[in-house]
Design a protein around this motif. Structure first.
Motif, short mmCIF file in Angstrom:
data_model
loop_
_atom_site.label_atom_id
_atom_site.label_comp_id
_atom_site.label_asym_id
_atom_site.label_seq_id
_atom_site.Cartn_x
_atom_site.Cartn_y
_atom_site.Cartn_z
N THR A 247 0.80 -1.23 0.00
CA THR A 247 0.00 0.00 0.00
C THR A 247 0.84 1.28 0.00
OG1 THR A 247 -0.15 0.00 2.42
CG2 THR A 247 -1.89 -1.14 1.21
N LYS A 248 2.14 1.18 -0.07
CA LYS A 248 2.97 2.38 0.05
C LYS A 248 2.79 3.38 -1.09
CE LYS A 248 7.20 0.36 -1.80
NZ LYS A 248 8.56 -0.04 -1.46
N GLN A 249 2.27 2.95 -2.22
CA GLN A 249 2.02 3.86 -3.34
C GLN A 249 0.62 4.48 -3.30
OE1 GLN A 249 4.49 4.80 -5.37
NE2 GLN A 249 5.79 3.45 -4.15
N ASN A 250 -0.22 4.04 -2.36
CA ASN A 250 -1.57 4.60 -2.24
C ASN A 250 -1.47 6.07 -1.84
OD1 ASN A 250 -2.34 2.01 -2.73
ND2 ASN A 250 -3.37 1.69 -0.78
N SER A 251 -2.25 6.90 -2.47
CA SER A 251 -2.18 8.33 -2.16
C SER A 251 -3.51 8.91 -1.71
CB SER A 251 -1.69 9.09 -3.40
OG SER A 251 -2.59 8.90 -4.47
N GLN A 252 -4.58 8.15 -1.81
CA GLN A 252 -5.89 8.69 -1.49
C GLN A 252 -6.20 8.64 0.01
OE1 GLN A 252 -8.94 7.01 -3.92
NE2 GLN A 252 -10.10 8.90 -3.93
N PHE A 253 -5.78 7.56 0.67
CA PHE A 253 -6.04 7.39 2.09
C PHE A 253 -4.74 7.11 2.81
CE2 PHE A 253 -10.05 6.08 0.14
CZ PHE A 253 -10.95 6.86 0.86
N HIS A 254 -4.67 7.55 4.05
CA HIS A 254 -3.52 7.25 4.90
C HIS A 254 -4.05 6.49 6.11
CE1 HIS A 254 -0.70 9.94 2.83
NE2 HIS A 254 -1.79 10.62 2.57
N LEU A 255 -3.50 5.31 6.34
CA LEU A 255 -3.90 4.47 7.46
C LEU A 255 -2.69 4.26 8.34
CD1 LEU A 255 -6.04 2.61 8.79
CD2 LEU A 255 -5.17 0.78 7.31
N ILE A 256 -2.83 4.59 9.61
CA ILE A 256 -1.74 4.39 10.55
C ILE A 256 -2.14 3.28 11.50
CG2 ILE A 256 -0.36 5.40 12.40
CD1 ILE A 256 -0.93 8.15 11.16
N PHE A 257 -1.34 2.22 11.54
CA PHE A 257 -1.54 1.17 12.52
C PHE A 257 -0.82 1.60 13.79
CE2 PHE A 257 -2.14 -1.35 8.65
CZ PHE A 257 -3.29 -2.04 8.99
N ALA A 258 -1.54 1.73 14.87
CA ALA A 258 -0.95 2.09 16.16
C ALA A 258 -0.95 0.82 17.01
CB ALA A 258 -1.75 3.20 16.81
N ILE A 259 0.21 0.20 17.10
CA ILE A 259 0.33 -1.08 17.79
C ILE A 259 1.19 -0.89 19.03
CG2 ILE A 259 1.22 -3.42 17.57
CD1 ILE A 259 0.55 -3.14 14.54
N ASN A 260 0.63 -1.28 20.17
CA ASN A 260 1.33 -1.12 21.43
C ASN A 260 1.85 0.32 21.52
OD1 ASN A 260 2.30 -1.86 23.93
ND2 ASN A 260 4.17 -2.76 23.13
N TYR A 261 0.95 1.24 21.28
CA TYR A 261 1.27 2.66 21.14
C TYR A 261 0.73 3.44 22.32
CZ TYR A 261 0.73 7.41 19.40
OH TYR A 261 0.75 8.76 19.27
N SER A 262 1.53 4.34 22.84
CA SER A 262 1.11 5.21 23.94
C SER A 262 1.41 6.65 23.58
CB SER A 262 1.85 4.83 25.22
OG SER A 262 1.74 5.86 26.17
N ARG A 263 0.39 7.47 23.57
CA ARG A 263 0.56 8.88 23.27
C ARG A 263 1.49 9.53 24.27
NH1 ARG A 263 2.28 11.72 20.58
NH2 ARG A 263 1.47 10.24 19.17
N LYS A 264 1.32 9.21 25.54
CA LYS A 264 2.18 9.81 26.56
C LYS A 264 3.64 9.46 26.30
CE LYS A 264 -1.26 10.08 30.24
NZ LYS A 264 -1.63 9.61 31.58
N SER A 265 3.91 8.20 25.96
CA SER A 265 5.29 7.81 25.64
C SER A 265 5.81 8.55 24.43
CB SER A 265 5.37 6.37 25.27
OG SER A 265 5.29 5.44 26.01
N ASP A 266 4.97 8.71 23.42
CA ASP A 266 5.38 9.38 22.19
C ASP A 266 5.75 10.84 22.47
OD1 ASP A 266 5.94 9.62 19.48
OD2 ASP A 266 3.85 9.74 18.88
#
Length: 142
Positions: A23-42
């Motif tokens: 999907t890296k050439q897709n330009s219409q939509f952006h999908l972010i997989f947030a796996i074991n993700y913490s906003r506070k840590s980020d």
């Protein structure tokens, strides 16, 4: 992808890598997989990175602004790191430490549907809801 995928099984990590490649050439939509993700840590990691740059005299404290902080966040890997719409499945009505910085101007859609059951019908409902309340940029809705 944002977060830490190292705790996933090797087979699941391979699937994620394959999906990214396909999907890296897709330009219409952006999908972010947030796996074991913490906003506070980020945000904490972004602050530490900026602090090191100040300590090393690469930047001055007065250079620190929202744009610099955003560049240090895990979502800086995409062209548009702040989503227009967040769809929250499974009846959850909280963000639970998820992308707090990036969601400042995001429209939220909550559904009782569980993620595995969230299909085309639910997606269309979310988009219709978004269209009904989303005004042009710069409007009072933003």
């Amino acid at each position: 992808m944002a977060g830490d995928s190292s705790k996933l099984t090797k087979s699941l990590r391979r699937v994620l890598i394959k999906v990214e490649q396909l999907t890296k050439q897709n330009s219409q939509f952006h999908l972010i997989f947030a796996i074991n993700y913490s906003r506070k840590s980020d945000v904490t990691q972004a602050c530490k990175s900026i602090a090191h740059r100040v300590k090393d005299s690469l930047i001055h404290p007065e250079d620190i602004d929202e744009e610099l902080i955003e560049k240090e966040l895990a979502t800086s890997c995409v062209e548009f790191p702040c989503p227009d719409l967040l769809i929250r499945t499974s009846g959850e009505l909280r963000l639970r430490n998820f992308m707090l910085w990036q969601l400042a101007h995001t429209e939220l859609y909550f559904t009782q549907a569980l993620w595995p059951d969230f299909g085309k019908t639910e997606f269309v409902k979310a988009l219709r809801s978004f269209q009904q309340r989303h005004g042009p940029y710069g409007s009072p809705n933003d």
